[in-house]
Design a protein around this motif. Structure first.
Motif, PDB file in Angstrom:
ATOM      1  N   ILE A  56     112.582  69.323  53.301  1.00 51.02           N
ATOM      2  CA  ILE A  56     111.622  69.179  52.196  1.00 51.02           C
ATOM      3  C   ILE A  56     110.438  70.117  52.426  1.00 51.02           C
ATOM      4  O   ILE A  56     110.007  70.839  51.518  1.00 51.02           O
ATOM      5  N   TYR A  59     111.694  74.031  52.247  1.00 54.07           N
ATOM      6  CA  TYR A  59     111.968  74.568  50.919  1.00 54.07           C
ATOM      7  C   TYR A  59     110.766  74.493  49.994  1.00 54.07           C
ATOM      8  O   TYR A  59     110.645  75.304  49.074  1.00 54.07           O
ATOM      9  N   SER A  60     109.831  73.596  50.258  1.00 53.19           N
ATOM     10  CA  SER A  60     108.554  73.625  49.535  1.00 53.19           C
ATOM     11  C   SER A  60     107.793  74.891  49.939  1.00 53.19           C
ATOM     12  O   SER A  60     107.233  75.590  49.087  1.00 53.19           O
ATOM     13  N   THR A  63     109.525  77.900  48.323  1.00 53.98           N
ATOM     14  CA  THR A  63     109.306  77.917  46.869  1.00 53.98           C
ATOM     15  C   THR A  63     107.897  78.394  46.533  1.00 53.98           C
ATOM     16  O   THR A  63     107.723  79.314  45.727  1.00 53.98           O
ATOM     17  N   PHE A  64     106.897  77.787  47.166  1.00 49.81           N
ATOM     18  CA  PHE A  64     105.523  78.192  46.893  1.00 49.81           C
ATOM     19  C   PHE A  64     105.248  79.622  47.356  1.00 49.81           C
ATOM     20  O   PHE A  64     104.480  80.340  46.713  1.00 49.81           O
ATOM     21  N   ILE A  74     100.907  72.863  52.893  1.00 49.65           N
ATOM     22  CA  ILE A  74     102.342  73.088  53.088  1.00 49.65           C
ATOM     23  C   ILE A  74     102.567  74.062  54.241  1.00 49.65           C
ATOM     24  O   ILE A  74     103.456  73.873  55.056  1.00 49.65           O
TER      25      ILE A  74
END
Length: 164
Positions: A56, A59-60, A63-64, A74
């Motif tokens: 989690i 991949y956060s 993505t960001f 993050i």
């Protein structure tokens, strides 16, 4: 192919990513799925929780980063929570393999004994022990690599510490 070879979507080594995926497939299929007796072990829950939280966060982060809007929280989580999650996952993995050993030995699971037409033998029990032993040189290398990455990445942002 160099271990630094990248595809370009995310900044991860193809070899390291492939190794991680294959080791997870191995642990899920060749140990946890194949040895039904270990499926209720707490150690399975330990590595599944560690893997889930890690993915989690990972991949956060990706993505960001791809959106060019990476919140510091993050980034911090990506380079800090592994300190607990990585040993937690590895402990769960090793304890699960260890719990599977008596069942593998008793059943002869995936083992091939001689004589046979291929003149080949394979002892899955011994193979699992070798896998467990391989964690001794591999875990510290990967863990300290992440410690180094943490220092490198977070030291640049500590002075600009802000939550976007």
């Amino acid at each position: 192919m160099s271990h630094r070879r990248r595809i370009g979507i995310v900044p991860s080594s193809v070899v390291l990513t492939s190794f991680q995926v294959m080791s997870r497939v191995f642990l899920i299929w060749a140990v946890t799925h194949s040895v039904k007796e270990v499926q209720s072990e707490d150690s399975v829950l330990l590595f599944v929780i560690a893997w889930t939280i890690t993915e989690i966060i990972r991949y956060s982060f990706y993505t960001f980063s791809l959106l060019n809007h990476l919140p510091y929280l993050i980034k911090w989580a990506r380079y800090t929570l592994f300190i607990v999650l990585y040993p937690m996952g590895v402990s769960g993995e090793l304890l699960t393999i260890y719990a599977a050993l008596p069942f593998v030995r008793q059943s002869g699971l995936y083992s091939i004994s001689l004589p046979n037409k291929y003149n080949f033998s394979f002892d899955y029990y011994a193979f699992l022990i070798l896998i467990m032993i391989s964690y001794i040189p591999i875990f510290p290398q990967l863990y300290f690599h992440m410690i180094h990455q943490r220092r490198k990445v977070l030291s640049h942002t500590e002075e600009h510490k802000k939550f976007e």
